[in-house]
Structures are given as C-alpha cells and as structure tokens.
Design an enzyme around this catalytic site. Structure first.
Site, short mmCIF file in Angstrom:
data_model
loop_
_atom_site.label_atom_id
_atom_site.label_comp_id
_atom_site.label_asym_id
_atom_site.label_seq_id
_atom_site.Cartn_x
_atom_site.Cartn_y
_atom_site.Cartn_z
CG ASP A 334 44.67 36.64 41.16
OD1 ASP A 334 45.09 36.87 40.23
OD2 ASP A 334 43.95 35.82 41.30
CG ASP A 336 47.76 33.52 39.83
OD1 ASP A 336 47.11 33.66 40.97
OD2 ASP A 336 47.25 33.90 38.66
CG ASP A 424 45.37 32.66 43.95
OD1 ASP A 424 44.83 33.00 45.06
OD2 ASP A 424 44.88 32.71 42.90
#
Length: 500
Positions: A334, A336, A424
């Site tokens: 992912d 961040d 995120d």
C-alpha cells in the site's frame, strides 16, 4: 611447526594443441578473492594452484589482505591454522570464509565458485587467544536494528525467507516468543553486507539461537529447510495465509473461518452465515488489484493526487510519503502518507475534506475515517500499542494508467486502463510530526528495536506520539527525526537504511 613438503619431480610433457590459443587470464568472478595458505601446501603447489585458479577467471591474492573473501588451506589441523590466521590479524577475518582445499578443487572442476557447504568450512576451534597474543578485531553486529544499517539489498534472502515463514507460522499459532526470535534473526541477516556461506560465519552474530542456526545449517547443507517446506504444504497455514491476504481480515477472523471448515474465497462468499464488514467487502471486491504489489511509479502518481487535493485545501500543508517507499523499496502493498499543517489544531479537519474532494473526483472506491483520540495528558503510554491515536483514514483509490509514468503495474491479462490501490493517510499535530514520521516510516522491526533500545538502554519511552525520559520525568521535544536519534544517543540512520 609447519614444514614445506617435498614436491616430486614431474617429467615435462609437451603442451597440448590448445597452447596455440593465446593465454589470457580474464577475471570472471569479481566478488571472490582467494588466498591460498602456503603452509602445509608448499610454494610450488601453491604457485601451480594459483595459476590454475587465475586461468579459470578467479582472483588470487598474493598476500592475506582485508580484500580476501575466501581463505583456502590444506592444513587439517584447524587449531594451528586459526592460530596462524589470528597472528596475521587481518581486520576482515571474521567475515572471511576459511575453507578446506576440497572447496577449491570442487570449484576448479566446475569452473566457478561452488556454494560453500558445511563440509568445506574449517571451524575455529580456539576458545580464546593466549594472553600475549594481540587482540583480533571482530566486526561487531548490534542486537538492535536501530544500530544497524539495512538497505533493500538482502544478501541472505534464502535464510530470511525461511525465517519469515517460520515466524508467520508461530504468529498464526499465537506463540509470540519464537515468532519474535525468528523476526529478529531475519533482521540481523538482512543487515549483513555479505552472504552467510558456512555456519561458522554466524558464530559472533546476535539474535541467532539454536533453532535459527539449525535452519541455517540445513539450508547450507541441502539448499532448503524441510521444516519450512512442511509448513508451506500444511493446509491450515496455507488457508490462513490466503484469508489474511484480504484487506480487513486478520488472523483471528481467518482462524474462525478455518475452524468452520472454510478453505477458499468461494467458500466464504457462498456461506450465508458469514457477515462481512464494509472493509472486508471492499477487500474481496478489489482483491485482484490490492493483493498485487504497488510500484514506485504508482506511489509517486498517488502522491501527486494527494498533494494536489491537500494544497487546494491549505497551501501551507505538509505532505510526506512514508512506509516502504520512503525506505526506497521498489514495491509495496500500500502507500502511506502523513499530512499536516503548521497551524496546531487545523490538522483535525484535513482528512474529512480530503476524502470529500477525492469522492468528488470519482476516484474514491472505499474510505474508513477514524477521528483523532490523541490526548497528550494521557501520555506517556507504558505499553506498546500497534496503532497510534492520530486522525487517520484507510482508503482504496482508483488510479488511472495515464497518471503513472511508464504505465500501471498490471496483472497478466489485465487490459483495463486503471487499478485499485490501498492508501493510508495519517494526520498528526505539527509538534508530533517528527515522531509520527519516524514511526510510519518503519520498518516494523526497526521501530520495535528502536523502542526496545529506548526503554532498555536509555530508560525512555518512545512511540509515534512522544519521547519520554523516565529518569528526568519529562517529555523531550523534537522537530526532526535527527533530534529523536540525538536524544537516544544513537547515530542517525537514513530512511533507506531502515529496511530491517
């Protein structure tokens, strides 16, 4: 006492036909530098073996220097050989492979440096040096990842991959001690600038217990770990590994599904009694995309999208890419980001506005916003918490291929012009920015050891919110990561050297 053996006179023979080919000793193996020990071998034989090795592309050093990687000896008396080596006292001796002549002859036969096996190694049998001997320099490796520089280059992947499987297996069984032990061992091996090629090379390394060394020895001997292979073929491990790969599904949920007899995604989705939450529904819906690695180019494209959204809201906003991509990894699961603003308190409204803007752009596929519960009066926290208390949101965004330099990192057969990516965002107050940046950069083992070092070695408490000195009973201020390292008395480690 070493004596030069008498070399029998050999009758000269005519050179073979290949002598017409001009002799040229081309170096083929730059990373291997041999030193042949003359003791027990004799000058004439050493000269012959040196020429043989050089003719096959090996570098053979005439003196035992710190450039040497492989020391080759015919001395069967390990104690006398090691005593002589330590008297020579090369600084790099702890990192050198001290090998029996069998490794050399195997390599000459194959025409390349063969893998070092346990049978090739001449182990150091000297428990201590005599008092009048000069001390031998030892390349010290810290037991704390925050005192080691670990880049993305892993010279011991064959071992660390095995350790990660073992650690994950213990994690699935909720056995914390061995899980952490294997992760610490993997972290140590990742930091080494050289490859472990015999068990003796691990003698002075920290965090390697009997179990980890047994795994190393097995891999050195057979090229694989039978214990790891057994785990990888275990139905429970494979099922839990599959289920936990879904966004929003943790080990406990996976275990519950496994106990109910579920073994595949189709089993879960076909079971009417399974009630998936919003996060899990999105996890299954976009599984093909978000289970696939995100490239560095895709991370940069997402940073441009978030940066534009943030600076429309507030021009003085601060945005930082964190996680593995800040550590210069090529791929991640992912992306961040930390986003904040110099004006204290203003950061609390940032994330809802960003989410709303992404929604209007039509690229928000999923969002889970968690408001800040940060309260300085409740610090310091004496127990480690996995997640901090800053405002944060977990998103799935639609990324268009046209926005990515070089195009999307596609799955085979995927012809779509977009993909879903996990993002995120965390929004700390500006006076907590340095602590949040350090914590969200990782790696997980680096952060764990940094906090352990603070507590054990400095009597301080460190987390994503603050650094507290228990001796002085005060919080220590920091505006940069370097300030935090300085408070801890640690040499600063660059983000790209934190891949522990």
């Amino acid at each position: 006492m070493f004596h030069t053996p008498i070399v029998p006179r050999v009758r000269k023979r005519s050179k073979p036909a290949e002598a017409d080919v001009p002799r040229r000793d081309e170096v083929k193996f730059e990373d291997v530098r041999l030193y042949l020990v003359e003791r027990k071998m004799g000058r004439s034989r050493r000269s012959f073996l040196t020429q043989l090795a050089r003719s096959k592309g090996f570098i053979v050093e005439d003196i035992l220097s710190d450039e040497v990687t492989h020391v080759v000896s015919e001395d069967s008396q390990a104690s006398s050989l090691w005593k002589w080596l330590k008297e020579c006292a090369p600084k790099n001796l702890p990192n050198m492979l001290v090998l029996d002549i069998s490794w050399f002859t195997d390599s000459m036969r194959e025409g390349r440096p063969v893998a070092v096996e346990t049978r090739h190694c001449i182990q150091d049998t000297l428990p201590t040096l005599p008092e009048d001997s000069p001390p031998t320099p030892v390349a010290s490796v810290s037991p704390y990842a925050c005192q080691r520089r670990t880049t993305t280059e892993n010279n011991n992947k064959i071992f660390t991959d095995a350790f990660e499987v073992l650690a994950e297996s213990y994690e699935f069984n909720e056995i914390e001690g061995p899980c952490l032990a294997f992760r610490r061992a993997a972290s140590v091996l990742k930091s080494l600038p050289w490859a472990v090629q015999c068990l003796g090379a691990t003698q002075d390394l920290p965090c390697l217990g009997e179990h980890t060394k047994a795994v190393i020895e097995e891999i050195l001997q057979y090229g694989r770990s039978f214990e790891v292979e057994k785990i990888l073929s275990d139905e429970r491990y494979r099922t839990l590994k599959l289920f936990t790969s879904v966004f929003g599904v943790g080990p406990k949920t996976s275990e519950k599904w496994y106990r109910r007899g579920l073994r595949s995604f189709s089993d879960i989705l076909a079971d009417p009694s399974i009630h998936l939450n919003r996060m899990q529904q999105s996890g299954f819906l976009h599984y093909g995309d978000i289970s696939r690695a995100v490239s560095k180019a895709e991370a940069r494209a997402l940073k441009n999208i978030i940066d534009e959204a943030v600076h429309v809201i507030t021009p003085d906003a601060i945005l930082a890419l964190t996680g593995g991509f800040r550590r210069e990894k090529e791929f991640g699961h992912d992306v961040d980001f930390i986003v904040t603003t110099p004006e204290l308190g203003k950061e609390e409204s940032l994330l809802p506005i960003i989410i709303n803007r992404l929604k209007k752009q039509g690229i928000l596929l999923y969002s889970d916003y968690q408001a800040s519960t940060f309260d300085m009066s409740k610090l310091p926290c004496h127990r480690f918490e996995a997640m901090d208390h800053f405002a944060k949101c977990f998103l799935i965004l639609r990324l268009e291929g046209s926005q990515v330099e070089g195009g999307l990192h596609r799955a085979e057969g995927d012809s779509r012009g977009w993909r879903a990516v996990r993002v995120d965002l965390v929004s700390p107050p500006m006076d907590r920015y340095a602590f949040a940046l350090l914590g969200w950069t990782g790696s997980r083992q680096f952060e764990r050891d940094l906090r352990r070092f603070a507590q054990v070695e400095r009597r301080m408490l460190l987390d994503n919110h603050a650094l507290y000195d228990k001796t002085k009973k005060e919080f220590l201020a920091a505006t940069t990561e370097k300030d935090i390292f300085a408070h801890l008395g640690l040499e600063y480690i660059e983000p790209w050297q934190r891949n522990a």
